[in-house]
Design a protein around this motif. Structure first.
Motif, PDB file in Angstrom:
ATOM      1  N   MET A   1      -2.604   3.038  -6.861  1.00  0.00           N
ATOM      2  CA  MET A   1      -2.673   1.724  -7.437  1.00  0.00           C
ATOM      3  C   MET A   1      -4.179   1.498  -7.779  1.00  0.00           C
ATOM      4  O   MET A   1      -4.090   0.627  -8.966  1.00  0.00           O
ATOM      5  N   ALA A   2      -5.074   1.681  -7.380  1.00  0.00           N
ATOM      6  CA  ALA A   2      -6.637   1.644  -7.780  1.00  0.00           C
ATOM      7  C   ALA A   2      -6.824   2.136  -9.054  1.00  0.00           C
ATOM      8  O   ALA A   2      -7.309   1.548 -10.066  1.00  0.00           O
ATOM      9  N   VAL A   3      -5.954   3.457  -9.450  1.00  0.00           N
ATOM     10  CA  VAL A   3      -6.465   3.949 -11.041  1.00  0.00           C
ATOM     11  C   VAL A   3      -5.468   3.236 -11.870  1.00  0.00           C
ATOM     12  O   VAL A   3      -6.039   3.013 -12.892  1.00  0.00           O
TER      13      VAL A   3
ATOM     14  N   LEU B   1       1.166  -1.086   3.202  1.00  0.00           N
ATOM     15  CA  LEU B   1       0.774  -1.521   2.131  1.00  0.00           C
ATOM     16  C   LEU B   1      -0.358  -2.521   1.878  1.00  0.00           C
ATOM     17  O   LEU B   1      -1.088  -2.724   0.945  1.00  0.00           O
ATOM     18  N   THR B   2      -0.337  -3.270   2.915  1.00  0.00           N
ATOM     19  CA  THR B   2      -1.938  -4.242   3.211  1.00  0.00           C
ATOM     20  C   THR B   2      -3.038  -3.170   3.154  1.00  0.00           C
ATOM     21  O   THR B   2      -4.076  -3.441   2.246  1.00  0.00           O
TER      22      THR B   2
ATOM     23  N   LEU C   1      -6.204  -2.982  -0.088  1.00  0.00           N
ATOM     24  CA  LEU C   1      -7.400  -3.083   0.303  1.00  0.00           C
ATOM     25  C   LEU C   1      -8.010  -1.790  -0.180  1.00  0.00           C
ATOM     26  O   LEU C   1      -9.252  -1.987  -0.635  1.00  0.00           O
ATOM     27  N   LEU C   2      -7.593  -0.577   0.145  1.00  0.00           N
ATOM     28  CA  LEU C   2      -8.050   0.629  -0.398  1.00  0.00           C
ATOM     29  C   LEU C   2      -8.160   0.710  -2.164  1.00  0.00           C
ATOM     30  O   LEU C   2      -9.060   1.225  -2.624  1.00  0.00           O
TER      31      LEU C   2
ATOM     32  N   TRP D   1     -15.024   0.493  -7.417  1.00  0.00           N
ATOM     33  CA  TRP D   1     -15.742   1.525  -7.271  1.00  0.00           C
ATOM     34  C   TRP D   1     -15.745   2.355  -8.756  1.00  0.00           C
ATOM     35  O   TRP D   1     -16.604   2.664  -9.283  1.00  0.00           O
ATOM     36  N   LEU D   2     -14.633   2.339  -9.242  1.00  0.00           N
ATOM     37  CA  LEU D   2     -14.234   3.236 -10.496  1.00  0.00           C
ATOM     38  C   LEU D   2     -14.825   2.306 -11.731  1.00  0.00           C
ATOM     39  O   LEU D   2     -15.129   3.088 -12.768  1.00  0.00           O
ATOM     40  N   GLY D   3     -14.701   1.121 -11.556  1.00  0.00           N
ATOM     41  CA  GLY D   3     -15.134   0.233 -12.690  1.00  0.00           C
ATOM     42  C   GLY D   3     -16.676   0.444 -12.997  1.00  0.00           C
ATOM     43  O   GLY D   3     -17.282   0.947 -12.483  1.00  0.00           O
TER      44      GLY D   3
END
Length: 141
Positions: free
Chosen positions: A1-3, A71-72, A76-77, A84-86
């Motif tokens: 999700m983060a990527v 999923l919650t 959050l992660l 952090w990646l941005g």
């Protein structure tokens, strides 16, 4: 999700002139970054619900509760990892000497963290209603 959020969410170039940072369209950028998080998290919630619905389970209620909690935590992660990646915060970029810093990736509405568990729950409920899943004890109604 983060990527996925990091790759899809827009950022903007700011201008530094005379020690001041100028940014146009900041409100639209905030909505777009939150919107892309909603799209990514919602897709993950629906995907997890679909996969769990297609898989036979002896304990569907416990499985659903664990999925909602998971999923919650995943949301959050994803938020923290995506941030952090941005790009670094504008102040850090300006202090490093950048004349065209890029806006950081942030969430402006904390409630979007609950989109994945919400869409998971709605998808599981609608799947159970429209497929006529029998009761877990095997006796039907």
């Amino acid at each position: 999700m983060a990527v996925a959020w990091w790759l899809l969410a827009p950022t903007a170039q700011a201008q530094v002139q005379g020690g001041q940072v100028f940014l146009q369209g900041h409100q639209e950028l905030q909505v777009a970054q939150d919107g892309w998080f909603v799209v990514v998290a919602g897709a993950v919630g629906v995907l997890v619900a679909t996969v769990l619905a297609l898989r036979p389970s002896r304990r569907p209620v416990a499985e659903a509760l664990v999925a909602v909690a998971g999923l919650t935590v995943a949301s959050l992660l994803a938020w923290r990892l995506g941030t952090w990646l941005g790009p670094a915060p504008l102040l850090e970029q300006v202090r490093a000497g950048s004349t065209q810093p890029e806006t950081p990736l942030t969430l402006h509405t904390p409630s979007v963290l609950f989109v994945a568990p919400l869409l998971f729950s709605i998808t599981r409920f609608l799947g159970a209603v429209f497929t006529g899943d029998p009761a877990p004890d095997g006796r039907g109604r």
